[in-house]
Design an enzyme around this catalytic site. Structure first.
Site: not given
Ligand code: GLU
Length: 489
Positions: A261-265
């Protein structure tokens, strides 16, 4: 295998997810392996999700990765979105009349019906079913509306959708090349909306109509679509069309076994590009997330994969995306770059890091290439290059305690003296001289090994470890070497 036609059918939601790139890659490889055709279709029937420029972005990402296709949506020489191939249009929003025609056919044949239930009723129904511990599902109320009445209500302007009339207690079956035989009872499947109130088809109708009309032989997509497939299987049956072969690919997971997911990079192809991965490195590694060749080889060119790829070696368990492994694979491709390619690819990263300006980068091209080749074997990505070459640009910072101690060594003053004399005496400081310098100092002074190399390296770069000393000497040149030696004398 004859007449293989596959497609990648992304929705233009803004960027190409790394999992999407892998789906595209497997489609591409399968088409190549079997001499088939690969189609890029844009599925933009959900107008609420449309993002400007997303189609261009998708195409550019595929192009960067080196995955080309035979038909579909392209960017022409003027930078405009255009299409090629005999089965177009390849953008679903340009095919609305077609879907309308097929939905009418289903209604006439009794496979679909108009539904007038409003949002409020559907919400209440869902809440009630949930409260009863049931899986939410349309209750079929509008199945009871006759076609004649429905048409009257529509003529009077009533808002409506069209739903698929799922049969009672029927096994919907298909064979998946990765997941095996799958059978679902129609009682567990919802009366899927096929046509929305805005006149747009849903994904389910459009995908079946398009895959059929575009002659798709194998549907290769992510496993998140597997629960939709029984509806599609029934639609093929309702239309009287032969169904294609289904292939559902395991999801690309992070090390916590969750979807990236985008949140992790980094998740999009563009992210990975910006992070300094090379297209062949990313594509090579990505192919291995979920597939392995027979000999378990790990470094594979696209050409090699085109010959080896098949779905029988695609795992049905989720594939873990391992960043360290990606770095390892990418490092291999970094080492393979020619000086010229390295020079061109590294440029934006070096300029952005502020190490040199563009003009200097160009003016000192040969020196830059030498510098880049000096660190080439020690970096995994283009992004690591500025840090690796910074020793050649930055002033010497404060030394660490260990480095200071090394410079206290007994033989250091003699070494620095010899270095200064030798370097001063060299007229034209070339690479051969740089290479011979340390040997001649060893001969003259008797200082060798660690005592010779460590202090010299620290005096020049401030660090105990780093690139070949001869390369550093050559890159620095006479004046800079002398300047640094004198600092410590
Ligand atoms: N439009 C779907 C997506 O965005 C494609 C699913 C399919 O390949 O059938 O992933």
């Amino acid at each position: 295998m004859e007449n293989v036609r596959v497609r990648f059918a992304p929705s233009p939601t803004g960027y190409l997810h790394i999992g999407g790139l892998r789906t595209a890659l497997y489609n591409y490889l399968f088409a190549k392996k079997h001499g088939g055709k690969f189609v890029l279709r844009i599925e933009d029937t959900d107008q609420t999700r449309f993002v400007d420029g997303a189609i261009e972005n998708l195409i550019r990402s595929l192009h960067w990765a080196g995955i080309d296709y035979d038909e579909g949506v392209v960017i022409d020489e003027n930078g405009k979105v255009s299409q090629k191939g005999d089965f177009g249009p390849y953008i679903q929003s340009q095919r609305l009349d077609l879907y309308r025609k097929y939905v009418d056919e289903l209604i006439e044949k009794g496979y679909a019906y108009y539904c007038f239930c409003g949002k409020e009723r559907l919400d209440d129904l869902r809440e009630m079913q949930k409260a009863q511990g049931k899986i939410p599902k349309y209750d079929g109320l509008c199945r009871g509306v006759s076609l004649e009445d429905a048409k009257k209500r529509i003529a009077a302007g009533e808002e409506h959708v069209v739903r698929l009339k799922m049969p009672k207690n029927k096994n919907l079956e298909f064979d998946d090349l990765v997941r095996g035989h799958i059978s679902i009872n129609s009682d567990d499947v919802d009366d899927q909306v096929l046509l929305k109130s805005d006149g747009y088809p849903t994904y389910h109708l459009a995908v079946v109509v398009d895959d059929h009309l575009m002659g798709i032989s194998h549907i290769v997509r992510g496993e998140e679509w597997i629960s939709s497939t029984p509806k599609h299987v029934y639609l093929y049956e309702a239309f009287g069309w032969e169904k294609p072969t289904f292939v559902h690919l395991p999801t690309v997971l992070n090390d916590q076994r969750k979807k990236l997911s985008k949140r992790e990079g980094d998740v999009s192809v563009e992210d990975f590009k910006k992070s300094g991965y090379l297209a062949p490195g990313l594509v090579n590694y990505l192919a291995l997330v979920g597939w392995s060749p027979e000999d378990n080889k790990e470094i594979l060119s696209l050409k090699e994969m085109e010959e080896m790829f098949d779905f029988d070696r695609v795992s049905n368990a989720g594939g873990i995306f391992d960043r360290n492994k990606l770095d390892w694979v990418n490092a291999h491709y970094m080492k393979e770059l020619s000086g010229q390619d390295l020079y061109e690819l590294a440029q934006p990263y070096i300029i952005e890091a502020g190490l040199v300006d563009e003009e200097t980068y160009k003016a000192k091209k040969d020196w830059m290439i030498f510098l880049l080749q000096t660190v080439q074997g020690s970096v995994s990505t283009l992004k690591e290059i500025p840090q690796a070459i910074s020793f050649a640009f930055e002033d010497l910072g404060d030394l660490g305690p260990e480095e200071k101690e090394i410079l206290q060594g007994q033989t250091v003053p003699q070494l620095l003296q010899a270095l200064e004399e030798k370097v001063s005496a060299i007229e034209d400081f070339n690479f051969d001289q740089a290479k011979g310098l340390m040997k001649s100092i060893q001969k003259e002074t008797g200082i060798k090994g660690k005592n010779l190399y460590m202090p010299t390296r620290i005096v020049l770069t401030g660090l105990q470890h780093g690139p070949e000393l001869a390369n550093i000497l050559y890159l620095f040149g006479k004046d800079k070497i002398l300047e640094r030696i004198r600092k410590f004398k």
